[in-house]
Design a protein around this motif. Structure first.
Motif, PDB file in Angstrom:
ATOM      1  N   GLN A 355      32.096  -7.185   3.307  1.00  0.00           N
ATOM      2  CA  GLN A 355      31.885  -7.120   2.228  1.00  0.00           C
ATOM      3  C   GLN A 355      32.252  -8.113   1.622  1.00  0.00           C
ATOM      4  O   GLN A 355      31.998  -8.976   0.290  1.00  0.00           O
ATOM      5  CB  GLN A 355      30.942  -5.914   2.005  1.00  0.00           C
ATOM      6  CG  GLN A 355      29.625  -5.571   2.577  1.00  0.00           C
ATOM      7  CD  GLN A 355      28.728  -4.163   2.632  1.00  0.00           C
ATOM      8  OE1 GLN A 355      29.219  -3.730   1.341  1.00  0.00           O
ATOM      9  NE2 GLN A 355      27.595  -4.137   2.624  1.00  0.00           N
ATOM     10  N   GLY A 377      24.006 -12.318  -0.788  1.00  0.00           N
ATOM     11  CA  GLY A 377      22.126 -11.699  -0.647  1.00  0.00           C
ATOM     12  C   GLY A 377      21.583 -12.172   0.428  1.00  0.00           C
ATOM     13  O   GLY A 377      21.374 -11.988   2.120  1.00  0.00           O
ATOM     14  N   TRP A 382      20.551  -9.582   2.697  1.00  0.00           N
ATOM     15  CA  TRP A 382      19.673  -8.672   1.337  1.00  0.00           C
ATOM     16  C   TRP A 382      18.179  -9.179   1.068  1.00  0.00           C
ATOM     17  O   TRP A 382      18.105  -8.543   0.073  1.00  0.00           O
ATOM     18  CB  TRP A 382      20.891  -8.383   0.710  1.00  0.00           C
ATOM     19  CG  TRP A 382      21.711  -7.609   1.441  1.00  0.00           C
ATOM     20  CD1 TRP A 382      21.797  -6.023   2.615  1.00  0.00           C
ATOM     21  CD2 TRP A 382      23.006  -6.390   0.246  1.00  0.00           C
ATOM     22  NE1 TRP A 382      22.824  -6.032   2.803  1.00  0.00           N
ATOM     23  CE2 TRP A 382      23.569  -5.555   1.871  1.00  0.00           C
ATOM     24  CE3 TRP A 382      22.916  -6.527  -0.989  1.00  0.00           C
ATOM     25  CZ2 TRP A 382      24.360  -5.006   0.755  1.00  0.00           C
ATOM     26  CZ3 TRP A 382      24.531  -5.903  -0.865  1.00  0.00           C
ATOM     27  CH2 TRP A 382      24.622  -4.871  -0.260  1.00  0.00           C
ATOM     28  N   ARG A 383      18.887 -10.693   0.657  1.00  0.00           N
ATOM     29  CA  ARG A 383      17.465 -11.518   0.418  1.00  0.00           C
ATOM     30  C   ARG A 383      16.916 -12.298   1.230  1.00  0.00           C
ATOM     31  O   ARG A 383      17.812 -12.589   2.549  1.00  0.00           O
ATOM     32  CB  ARG A 383      18.226 -12.667  -0.593  1.00  0.00           C
ATOM     33  CG  ARG A 383      18.868 -11.836  -2.016  1.00  0.00           C
ATOM     34  CD  ARG A 383      19.900 -12.670  -2.239  1.00  0.00           C
ATOM     35  NE  ARG A 383      19.202 -14.240  -2.621  1.00  0.00           N
ATOM     36  CZ  ARG A 383      18.087 -14.658  -3.545  1.00  0.00           C
ATOM     37  NH1 ARG A 383      18.160 -13.695  -4.442  1.00  0.00           N
ATOM     38  NH2 ARG A 383      18.264 -16.137  -3.861  1.00  0.00           N
ATOM     39  N   LEU A 388      15.347 -10.955  -3.362  1.00  0.00           N
ATOM     40  CA  LEU A 388      16.008  -9.732  -2.695  1.00  0.00           C
ATOM     41  C   LEU A 388      14.820  -8.852  -1.878  1.00  0.00           C
ATOM     42  O   LEU A 388      13.717  -8.494  -2.523  1.00  0.00           O
ATOM     43  CB  LEU A 388      16.592  -8.682  -4.240  1.00  0.00           C
ATOM     44  CG  LEU A 388      17.018  -7.385  -3.767  1.00  0.00           C
ATOM     45  CD1 LEU A 388      18.668  -7.894  -3.061  1.00  0.00           C
ATOM     46  CD2 LEU A 388      17.619  -6.321  -5.040  1.00  0.00           C
ATOM     47  N   LEU A 395      14.849  -3.681   5.752  1.00  0.00           N
ATOM     48  CA  LEU A 395      16.264  -4.070   6.110  1.00  0.00           C
ATOM     49  C   LEU A 395      15.983  -3.681   8.044  1.00  0.00           C
ATOM     50  O   LEU A 395      15.369  -2.694   8.077  1.00  0.00           O
ATOM     51  CB  LEU A 395      17.427  -3.737   5.155  1.00  0.00           C
ATOM     52  CG  LEU A 395      17.226  -3.409   3.965  1.00  0.00           C
ATOM     53  CD1 LEU A 395      17.882  -1.654   3.108  1.00  0.00           C
ATOM     54  CD2 LEU A 395      18.211  -4.444   3.844  1.00  0.00           C
ATOM     55  N   HIS A 405      25.471  -6.550   6.714  1.00  0.00           N
ATOM     56  CA  HIS A 405      24.512  -5.820   6.434  1.00  0.00           C
ATOM     57  C   HIS A 405      24.345  -4.512   5.800  1.00  0.00           C
ATOM     58  O   HIS A 405      23.652  -4.109   4.873  1.00  0.00           O
ATOM     59  CB  HIS A 405      23.538  -6.493   7.532  1.00  0.00           C
ATOM     60  CG  HIS A 405      21.955  -6.237   7.099  1.00  0.00           C
ATOM     61  ND1 HIS A 405      21.749  -6.967   6.243  1.00  0.00           N
ATOM     62  CD2 HIS A 405      21.691  -4.943   7.248  1.00  0.00           C
ATOM     63  CE1 HIS A 405      20.071  -6.120   5.809  1.00  0.00           C
ATOM     64  NE2 HIS A 405      20.208  -4.909   6.607  1.00  0.00           N
ATOM     65  N   GLU A 408      24.327  -0.141   3.168  1.00  0.00           N
ATOM     66  CA  GLU A 408      23.505  -1.085   1.667  1.00  0.00           C
ATOM     67  C   GLU A 408      23.657  -0.528   1.102  1.00  0.00           C
ATOM     68  O   GLU A 408      22.068  -0.474   0.583  1.00  0.00           O
ATOM     69  CB  GLU A 408      22.056  -1.335   2.551  1.00  0.00           C
ATOM     70  CG  GLU A 408      20.929  -0.423   3.141  1.00  0.00           C
ATOM     71  CD  GLU A 408      20.485  -0.004   2.052  1.00  0.00           C
ATOM     72  OE1 GLU A 408      19.661  -0.572   1.315  1.00  0.00           O
ATOM     73  OE2 GLU A 408      20.349   1.670   1.595  1.00  0.00           O
ATOM     74  N   HIS A 411      23.351  -2.054  -2.550  1.00  0.00           N
ATOM     75  CA  HIS A 411      21.632  -2.906  -2.943  1.00  0.00           C
ATOM     76  C   HIS A 411      20.707  -1.755  -2.639  1.00  0.00           C
ATOM     77  O   HIS A 411      19.880  -1.996  -4.174  1.00  0.00           O
ATOM     78  CB  HIS A 411      21.221  -3.471  -0.920  1.00  0.00           C
ATOM     79  CG  HIS A 411      19.744  -3.632  -0.748  1.00  0.00           C
ATOM     80  ND1 HIS A 411      19.064  -3.077  -0.849  1.00  0.00           N
ATOM     81  CD2 HIS A 411      19.045  -5.055  -0.827  1.00  0.00           C
ATOM     82  CE1 HIS A 411      17.548  -3.248  -0.750  1.00  0.00           C
ATOM     83  NE2 HIS A 411      18.097  -4.584  -1.057  1.00  0.00           N
TER      84      HIS A 411
END
Length: 445
Positions: A355, A377, A382-383, A388, A395, A405, A408, A411
């Motif tokens: 990430q 994202g 994540w979007r 979002l 997910l 991903h 998370e 998130h």
């Protein structure tokens, strides 16, 4: 120069002295306030004794070189050097003021450490010393009094480099300065012009481990040379493993040439070498990562993600979620272990370091940038459709998910914070991503 007084201003008013903290044979240290940044720091300079020595100018130059070398030792377990300045005729080193207690006080108040906890700290200190040695420095005064334990996470931090000196290009040192504390000092420090190297700090680190596990100080090396009344650690506590007992004995060999010649060589005796593809489950707070490892190895991504959230909250002392301050102070050892487990079992597809790499590839820096967060994202999934993904069920918990991903947890914590009314979506999401990326950089992950 006389000792600075409380309230005295230094460096054109940038720093104001708050308290004299103490000193040793080389320097003295003060707590001060950085008025520009509004934070407390430690300021070190030469002490009164050194100031009246005929070779003071030479010592000043050595102090300055030391400060400059230490400022290059960026390591989570070495006290950080923030600034170097000159006040009148004296060089000053501005350092991190650590919130915690020294190891000697901790041992006095709590007794011996478990072998697992002691070895975790020794690994931290050994890595720190390796960094010091790469700068052609030796610490020369490793002992429990010179090891601070951060209040948050009980991470060990090496302090008080007042005895450190520049080494020669051969990696060895010739000097006749102070000898350190006798119980932890190797025999070569008693010589008129000792020849020192990494093996000097190996002795002191081994002696420190001796004390951590037995609550006894080793017999001073000079006394051992006369009558050699060395008492093995296991004689105090037979629960100490044979491996650790033997490593301490080897690290505390009287003659330097009989000791491991580097800290890493000694650490390899203390702790078994891991297999090339095995992640060492290291924790600064004693967290057990075996369940996370097993879930990841079985490809149970959702359960592993939930376990990641749970162990991270426990490490940080939080019940349900981590705020930005918790991320900024998360123990490096634990962050590295969690990341390495995710990277290994996902074949490099998932993990915090993945990430961080993607965030930086998009131009992520220390500045808040909503466009970068939105791009991040979108890229990691994540979007969706410009928003979002709020719900955990939306997910993807499989290797078919976009790169980075998982995990998370970040998130999830953003969403949890927004539900509590403590965060707004995009701005705080970017702050969290930046905080995690910054922590990974500082931890060399």
């Amino acid at each position: 120069m006389r000792r600075w007084q409380d309230g005295q201003q230094l460096d054109d008013g940038k720093y104001i002295i708050e308290e004299y903290l103490g000193g040793g044979g080389f320097g003295e240290t003060y707590r001060a306030q950085n008025r520009h940044e509004g934070k407390s720091v430690a300021i070190k300079t030469l002490n009164l004794y050194q100031q009246f020595q005929p070779d003071f100018a030479k010592t000043q130059n050595k102090f300055l070189k030391e400060a400059m070398s230490l400022s290059k030792c960026r390591h989570p377990h070495i006290v950080e050097v923030y600034d170097i300045f000159r006040e009148g005729d004296f060089n000053c080193m501005v350092m991190e003021l650590i919130d915690g207690i020294d190891l000697a006080t901790h041992l006095k108040e709590n007794g011996v450490l478990s072998e697992q906890k002691a070895l975790s700290m020794i690994q931290q200190l050994g890595d720190a010393l390796t960094c010091v040695h790469k700068q052609n420095l030796t610490h020369r005064d490793v002992k429990p009094e010179n090891i601070m334990l951060r209040k948050r996470g009980m991470e060990a931090v090496l302090i008080d480099f007042g005895l450190a000196r520049q080494a020669t290009l051969s990696g060895k040192l010739m000097t006749n300065s102070s000898r350190g504390t006798e119980h932890y000092a190797p025999i070569e420090l008693a010589e008129q012009r000792p020849q020192l190297g990494a093996y000097t700090d190996v002795y002191s680190l081994a002696a420190t481990l001796y004390n951590m596990l037995t609550d006894h100080k080793p017999i001073p090396s000079q006394g051992r040379k006369i009558i050699d009344p060395f008492i093995q650690p296991k004689q105090y506590d037979n629960k100490i493993s044979d491996r650790v007992n033997a490593a301490i004995i080897k690290g505390m060999e009287l003659e330097p040439q009989n000791r491991p010649q580097s800290v890493q060589e000694w650490l390899d005796l203390v702790m078994p070498k891991q297999a090339a593809n095995e992640v060492q489950l290291v924790s600064a707070v004693g967290m057990d990562y075996r369940n996370l490892r097993d879930l990841l190895a079985a490809g149970k991504w959702k359960e592993a993600d939930e376990e990641t959230s749970k162990v991270m909250c426990k490490v940080a002392g939080k019940e349900y979620w981590l705020d930005i301050e918790s991320i900024d102070n998360f123990p490096c050892e634990d962050l590295r272990t969690i990341d390495q487990l995710w990277v290994k079992y996902s074949d490099g597809r998932f993990g915090f370091s993945v990430q961080k790499r993607i965030h930086q590839s998009l131009g992520g820096t220390g500045e808040l940038d909503i466009k970068i967060w939105k791009a991040f994202g979108d890229l990691v999934g994540w979007r969706k459709n410009g928003r979002l993904l709020y719900y955990y069920k939306d997910l993807t918990f499989s290797t078919k998910a976009p790169e980075a991903h998982l995990p998370e947890s970040l998130h999830k914590w953003i969403y949890f914070g927004m539900n509590r009314g403590e965060y707004e979506c995009d701005e705080d999401a970017e702050r969290w991503i930046y905080s995690l990326a910054s922590r990974l950089v500082k931890c060399n992950i």
